[in-house]
Design an enzyme around this catalytic site. Structure first.
Site, PDB file in Angstrom:
ATOM      1  N   ARG A 157       0.845  -1.215   0.000  1.00 30.74           N
ATOM      2  CA  ARG A 157       0.000   0.000   0.000  1.00 30.74           C
ATOM      3  C   ARG A 157       0.874   1.257   0.000  1.00 30.74           C
ATOM      4  O   ARG A 157       0.569   2.243   0.679  1.00 30.74           O
ATOM      5  CB  ARG A 157      -0.942   0.039   1.215  1.00 30.74           C
ATOM      6  CG  ARG A 157      -1.868  -1.120   1.323  1.00 30.74           C
ATOM      7  CD  ARG A 157      -2.933  -1.145   0.221  1.00 30.74           C
ATOM      8  NE  ARG A 157      -3.683  -2.376   0.334  1.00 30.74           N
ATOM      9  CZ  ARG A 157      -3.313  -3.527  -0.237  1.00 30.74           C
ATOM     10  NH1 ARG A 157      -2.224  -3.591  -0.989  1.00 30.74           N
ATOM     11  NH2 ARG A 157      -4.043  -4.610  -0.088  1.00 30.74           N
ATOM     12  N   SER A 231     -10.238  -0.904   4.420  1.00 37.13           N
ATOM     13  CA  SER A 231      -9.385  -1.249   5.567  1.00 37.13           C
ATOM     14  C   SER A 231      -8.872   0.039   6.181  1.00 37.13           C
ATOM     15  O   SER A 231      -8.189   0.814   5.519  1.00 37.13           O
ATOM     16  CB  SER A 231      -8.198  -2.089   5.117  1.00 37.13           C
ATOM     17  OG  SER A 231      -8.662  -3.233   4.474  1.00 37.13           O
ATOM     18  N   GLU A 326      -4.268   3.090   7.328  1.00 34.48           N
ATOM     19  CA  GLU A 326      -4.166   3.040   5.864  1.00 34.48           C
ATOM     20  C   GLU A 326      -4.960   4.215   5.290  1.00 34.48           C
ATOM     21  O   GLU A 326      -4.554   4.847   4.317  1.00 34.48           O
ATOM     22  CB  GLU A 326      -4.722   1.704   5.338  1.00 34.48           C
ATOM     23  CG  GLU A 326      -4.581   1.570   3.834  1.00 34.48           C
ATOM     24  CD  GLU A 326      -5.109   0.252   3.284  1.00 34.48           C
ATOM     25  OE1 GLU A 326      -4.973  -0.795   3.956  1.00 34.48           O
ATOM     26  OE2 GLU A 326      -5.685   0.281   2.188  1.00 34.48           O
TER      27      GLU A 326
END
Ligand SMILES: Cc1cc2nc3c(=O)[nH]c(=O)nc-3n(C[C@H](O)[C@H](O)[C@H](O)COP(=O)(O)OP(=O)(O)OC[C@H]3O[C@@H](n4cnc5c(N)ncnc54)[C@H](O)[C@@H]3O)c2cc1C
Length: 330
Positions: A157, A231, A326
């Site tokens: 990510r 998420s 995130e």
């Protein structure tokens, strides 16, 4: 109009929807003289504006998906898509045209432009596996620059656009390396199991993307029904010694090797700590997946921050593990 999937209303000093490169260059030129903070918005599916944004928001809405070349050596296809294209529509367009490799990334909310920034990933595939290069515009000089896959410095990510060059470049278009033949990618066990359960022996690319979509929405809240940013926390990576100690204490701990370290399932830690289904004010922990924070209706930015902070502190004290967000909170 609310432009983020969490569904919290927010305002900014100025907002510009941009579909045209000249319009973007003019805006950047004006911006250089005043230089307020600048935020590039795609589909708003990984960002939460917790209060008024004291700066300029540029919302990318450029469109276009084109086959731009073939690799004569291996027959790979080079497909370029504009940053403002919806990611799932791009995946579906590729399948319709027999350009393969993106099937496992079906139904990830957001835009093509954010995919290299976030290095989006799901079910064993990451954007970095199919990105050939990224065409970006320098917010300082207005010049174009093409980043090769290596130059994007992709990680979990993560990419150069979130680190060394954070805020410096606007992704304008992404070129993907795709394949004329479809081969299902079943490295992710949950997907292989779902395929077996479906009874499909030889799935087509479309059937695979449909299966991915079904598996995804069985576990995650659909943005059109429940506000979320997907998420909320990253899966924390810890040294092997810490993993072994935790595993001894919690035999059910879910983790995967990540080089010399281990990546722990943040959802498991949060659920184990008793947060699944709990809420603070109008912000809750999704009842089917503890990694996701949801808007229970009328949620405010400060409620999201309060819940995220409470969970982070609890995980730190129970497991000695630091959770990193995130989702981007502004
Ligand atoms: C229900 C749900 C499920 C999700 N599932 C997944 C999943 O399985 N896997 C996964 O990886 N993610 C997932 N996400 C997160 C999200 O879909 C991705 O992070 C996506 O890439 C965000 O795209 P966006 O266009 O909405 O970006 P935004 O949220 O608008 O922006 C995200 C970041 O990218 C930057 N950015 C956006 N566009 C550009 C651009 N053109 N140039 C430069 N910077 C840009 C923004 O400034 C910001 O820093 C999920 C989200 C939701 C709501």
């Amino acid at each position: 109009m609310i432009y983020t999937t969490f569904g919290i209303p927010a305002t900014a000093d100025s907002y510009h929807a941009v579909a045209d490169r000249d319009q973007l260059l003019t805006l950047l030129q004006q911006h250089r003289t005043t230089a307020p903070p600048l935020f590039i918005l795609g589909g708003g599916s990984n960002v939460i504006f917790s209060s008024h944004y004291h700066g300029t928001v540029i919302h990318l809405e450029n469109k276009g998906i084109h086959l731009i070349g073939h690799d004569p050596e291996n027959g790979d296809l080079l497909v370029q898509a504009a940053a403002g294209e919806n990611w799932d529509s791009f995946v579906r367009h590729c399948i319709d045209n027999h350009w393969h490799g993106a099937e496992n990334l079906a139904a990830i909310p957001g835009t093509v432009g954010a995919a290299p920034v976030q290095n989006v990933g799901a079910y064993g595939t990451e954007a970095k596996d199919i990105i050939h290069s990224v065409l970006a515009i320098d917010t300082v000089t207005g010049q174009e620059r093409t980043f090769t896959n290596d130059e994007c410095r992709f990680g979990y990510r993560d990419s150069i656009f979130k680190n060394q060059l954070k805020g410096r470049y606007i992704v304008w278009a992404v070129t993907f390396r795709l394949h004329p033949r479809f081969t299902p990618d079943l490295r992710y066990k949950g997907l292989a199991d779902a395929l077996e359960a479906s009874g499909l022996n030889n799935p087509t690319a479309r059937q695979m993307a449909d299966l991915v979509t079904t598996v995804r929405w069985n576990k995650l809240p659909r943005p059109e029904e429940t506000g979320s940013a997907g998420s909320f926390f990253k899966n924390p990576v810890v040294p092997a010694a810490q993993y072994l100690q935790l595993k001894q204490q919690y035999p059910g701990l879910v983790a995967h090797p990540a080089g010399d370290n281990y990546k722990l399932a943040a959802g498991w830690l949060i659920e184990q700590a008793g947060w699944k289904g709990r809420s603070l004010g109008h912000c809750g922990v999704y009842h089917k997946q503890a990694l996701v924070l949801v808007n229970l209706g009328g949620c405010t930015g400060s409620e999201v921050v309060a819940l995220a902070d409470a969970i982070t502190a609890d995980i730190q004290s129970k497991f000695g593990v630091t959770l990193e967000k995130e989702a981007i909170i502004l």
